[in-house]
Design a protein around this motif. Structure first.
Motif, short mmCIF file in Angstrom:
data_model
loop_
_atom_site.label_atom_id
_atom_site.label_comp_id
_atom_site.label_asym_id
_atom_site.label_seq_id
_atom_site.Cartn_x
_atom_site.Cartn_y
_atom_site.Cartn_z
N GLU A 162 35.79 36.79 75.88
CA GLU A 162 37.16 36.41 76.20
C GLU A 162 38.09 37.63 76.18
OE1 GLU A 162 38.78 32.97 74.30
OE2 GLU A 162 36.91 31.83 74.50
N ALA A 163 37.83 38.55 75.25
CA ALA A 163 38.63 39.78 75.19
C ALA A 163 38.37 40.65 76.42
CB ALA A 163 38.30 40.56 73.92
N GLU A 164 37.13 40.69 76.88
CA GLU A 164 36.80 41.46 78.10
C GLU A 164 37.52 40.89 79.31
OE1 GLU A 164 34.84 44.17 78.51
OE2 GLU A 164 34.40 44.36 76.39
N LEU A 165 37.61 39.57 79.37
CA LEU A 165 38.26 38.90 80.50
C LEU A 165 39.77 39.09 80.44
CD1 LEU A 165 37.87 37.05 82.99
CD2 LEU A 165 38.18 35.09 81.45
N SER A 166 40.37 38.80 79.29
CA SER A 166 41.83 38.92 79.18
C SER A 166 42.29 40.37 79.29
CB SER A 166 42.32 38.31 77.86
OG SER A 166 41.77 39.01 76.76
N GLY A 167 41.44 41.31 78.87
CA GLY A 167 41.77 42.73 78.98
C GLY A 167 41.55 43.30 80.36
N LYS A 168 41.13 42.45 81.30
CA LYS A 168 40.92 42.80 82.71
C LYS A 168 39.84 43.87 82.91
CE LYS A 168 45.49 41.35 84.25
NZ LYS A 168 46.67 41.62 85.07
N ARG A 169 38.91 43.91 81.96
CA ARG A 169 37.75 44.79 82.15
C ARG A 169 36.70 44.10 83.02
NH1 ARG A 169 39.82 45.83 77.14
NH2 ARG A 169 38.64 44.19 76.09
N GLU A 202 37.78 24.15 73.65
CA GLU A 202 38.31 25.33 72.97
C GLU A 202 38.44 26.51 73.93
OE1 GLU A 202 37.33 28.24 69.13
OE2 GLU A 202 35.97 26.59 69.63
N ARG A 203 37.42 26.74 74.74
CA ARG A 203 37.46 27.85 75.70
C ARG A 203 38.50 27.62 76.78
NH1 ARG A 203 30.88 28.84 76.19
NH2 ARG A 203 30.69 30.07 74.27
N LYS A 204 38.78 26.38 77.11
CA LYS A 204 39.78 26.07 78.14
C LYS A 204 41.18 26.53 77.73
CE LYS A 204 37.71 22.01 80.36
NZ LYS A 204 37.85 20.54 80.55
N GLN A 205 41.39 26.77 76.43
CA GLN A 205 42.69 27.25 75.98
C GLN A 205 43.00 28.64 76.55
OE1 GLN A 205 44.69 25.15 74.14
NE2 GLN A 205 42.99 23.74 74.53
N ASN A 206 41.94 29.43 76.77
CA ASN A 206 42.13 30.82 77.20
C ASN A 206 41.48 31.15 78.54
OD1 ASN A 206 43.43 31.53 74.69
ND2 ASN A 206 41.40 31.46 73.74
N ILE A 207 40.66 30.25 79.06
CA ILE A 207 39.89 30.52 80.27
C ILE A 207 40.12 29.42 81.31
CG2 ILE A 207 37.54 30.75 81.22
CD1 ILE A 207 36.64 31.82 78.53
N GLY A 257 22.96 18.20 72.18
CA GLY A 257 23.94 17.72 73.15
C GLY A 257 23.85 18.33 74.53
N THR A 258 24.54 17.66 75.46
CA THR A 258 24.59 18.08 76.87
C THR A 258 25.88 18.83 77.12
OG1 THR A 258 23.32 16.13 77.52
CG2 THR A 258 24.54 17.27 79.25
N GLU A 259 25.81 19.82 77.96
CA GLU A 259 27.00 20.62 78.30
C GLU A 259 26.96 20.99 79.77
OE1 GLU A 259 25.00 24.80 76.81
OE2 GLU A 259 26.24 23.63 75.45
N GLU A 260 28.05 21.56 80.25
CA GLU A 260 28.13 21.96 81.65
C GLU A 260 28.48 23.43 81.75
OE1 GLU A 260 29.69 17.84 83.72
OE2 GLU A 260 31.18 19.20 82.86
N TYR A 261 27.92 24.08 82.76
CA TYR A 261 28.21 25.49 83.02
C TYR A 261 29.27 25.61 84.11
CZ TYR A 261 23.96 27.18 80.59
OH TYR A 261 23.00 27.50 79.67
N GLY A 262 30.18 26.58 83.93
CA GLY A 262 31.17 26.89 84.95
C GLY A 262 31.43 28.39 84.95
N VAL A 263 32.13 28.86 85.96
CA VAL A 263 32.53 30.27 86.02
C VAL A 263 33.90 30.39 85.35
CG1 VAL A 263 32.99 32.26 87.50
CG2 VAL A 263 31.30 30.53 88.20
N GLY A 264 34.05 31.37 84.45
CA GLY A 264 35.31 31.56 83.73
C GLY A 264 36.17 32.65 84.34
N LEU A 265 37.45 32.36 84.54
CA LEU A 265 38.40 33.31 85.14
C LEU A 265 39.67 33.36 84.29
CD1 LEU A 265 38.07 31.84 88.73
CD2 LEU A 265 37.03 33.98 87.98
N ARG A 266 40.50 34.39 84.53
CA ARG A 266 41.79 34.44 83.86
C ARG A 266 42.68 33.31 84.39
NH1 ARG A 266 40.49 39.80 84.25
NH2 ARG A 266 41.32 39.99 86.36
#
Length: 265
Positions: free
Chosen positions: A90-97, A110-115, A219-228
């Motif tokens: 998440e730091a790599e993404l928000s830092g635009k690296r 939880e990840r949807k809060q920042n991604i 449990g079951t989960e889903e994969y997606g691509v994360g962006l800023r």
């Protein structure tokens, strides 16, 4: 005479005022629009087969690698793959690296809060891998056992959600990558590993006599691509590219190459 002089002065003032307006500085030209992006940098864990990993020639390959290449081609973008510390993603993404996280990234509240996530493109389970012949047959049997998972992975979150099971472990260890965790399972330093199904079954298939997969999972989960979240233009374009890849069969073809069947959601 005074009246004539006054009129002359007023006329002169009006003339000067008119000249002043004409000679005022022109408005500043609008700033040029930012150059359109020509490349997308994808952050990934390069030790996460079959999603993204290095082959025997040290080349990055995998299901998500091929998916990203196809999407980038449709967007007219060059794609660069950048291995990162996955626990700091998440730091790599928000830092635009990096511009995107595309490597079996589980969609969580939880990840949807920042991604900003794309629509999910596949489903996954958090499976439990044990040594072949292990007495561990269910999640309940993990009580008093040493269990491992990759640090920063959704496996850690999934385990901790089942508080009673988590607290029953003798010890819970985290590792930099799944390969190291599975190596510790093989040598007996761990008694079970919780891992993404796509990864776990990939390794189990390579060594079917060494590992077993329990019927229980976390449990079951889903994969997606994360962006800023502020990268709305890329988000919209990528959503369309993925939808088109599903619709025209390109995504299914990539899945069949890596999994032997179409696992696209």
């Amino acid at each position: 005479m005074k009246k004539i002089a006054a009129v002359a002065l007023l006329s002169l003032g009006a003339l000067l005022a008119a000249c002043s307006k004409q000679e005022s500085a022109p408005a500043a030209a609008p700033a040029p629009a930012p150059a359109a992006a020509t490349k997308i940098v994808v952050g990934l864990d390069d030790n996460f087969p079959p999603m993204g990993f290095r082959d025997d020639k040290n080349q990055l390959v995998g299901f998500d690698i091929d998916m990203a290449k196809e999407a980038a081609k449709r967007l007219g973008l060059e794609v660069e793959f950048k291995p990162i510390d996955w626990s700091a993603k998440e730091a790599e993404l928000s830092g635009k690296r990096v511009d995107a996280l595309w490597n079996g990234l589980t969609i969580t509240e939880e990840r949807k809060q920042n991604i900003a996530f794309t629509a999910p493109y596949m489903e996954n389970h958090q499976i439990i891998v044990v040594p072949a012949g292990s007495a561990i047959k269910t999640k309940a049997d993990l009580a008093g056992k040493v269990v491992g998972a990759q640090e920063g992975s959704s496996a850690v979150d999934a385990i901790k959600k089942e508080d009673a099971v988590f607290k029953s472990f003798k010890e819970f260890k985290t590792f930099g990558d799944n390969v190291t965790a599975l190596m510790d399972l093989t040598t007996g330093r761990l008694e079970a590993v919780v891992v993404d199904e796509v990864v776990g079954r990939y390794y189990v298939a390579k060594k079917p006599d060494a590992y077993a997969v329990l019927g229980d999972n976390f449990g079951t989960e889903e994969y997606g691509v994360g962006l800023r979240k502020d990268d709305t233009e890329l988000h919209g374009k990528l959503e369309k590219a993925l939808a088109d890849m599903k619709a025209d069969g390109a995504a299914a073809k990539i899945a069949e190459q890596w999994f032997g069947k179409n696992i696209i959601k």
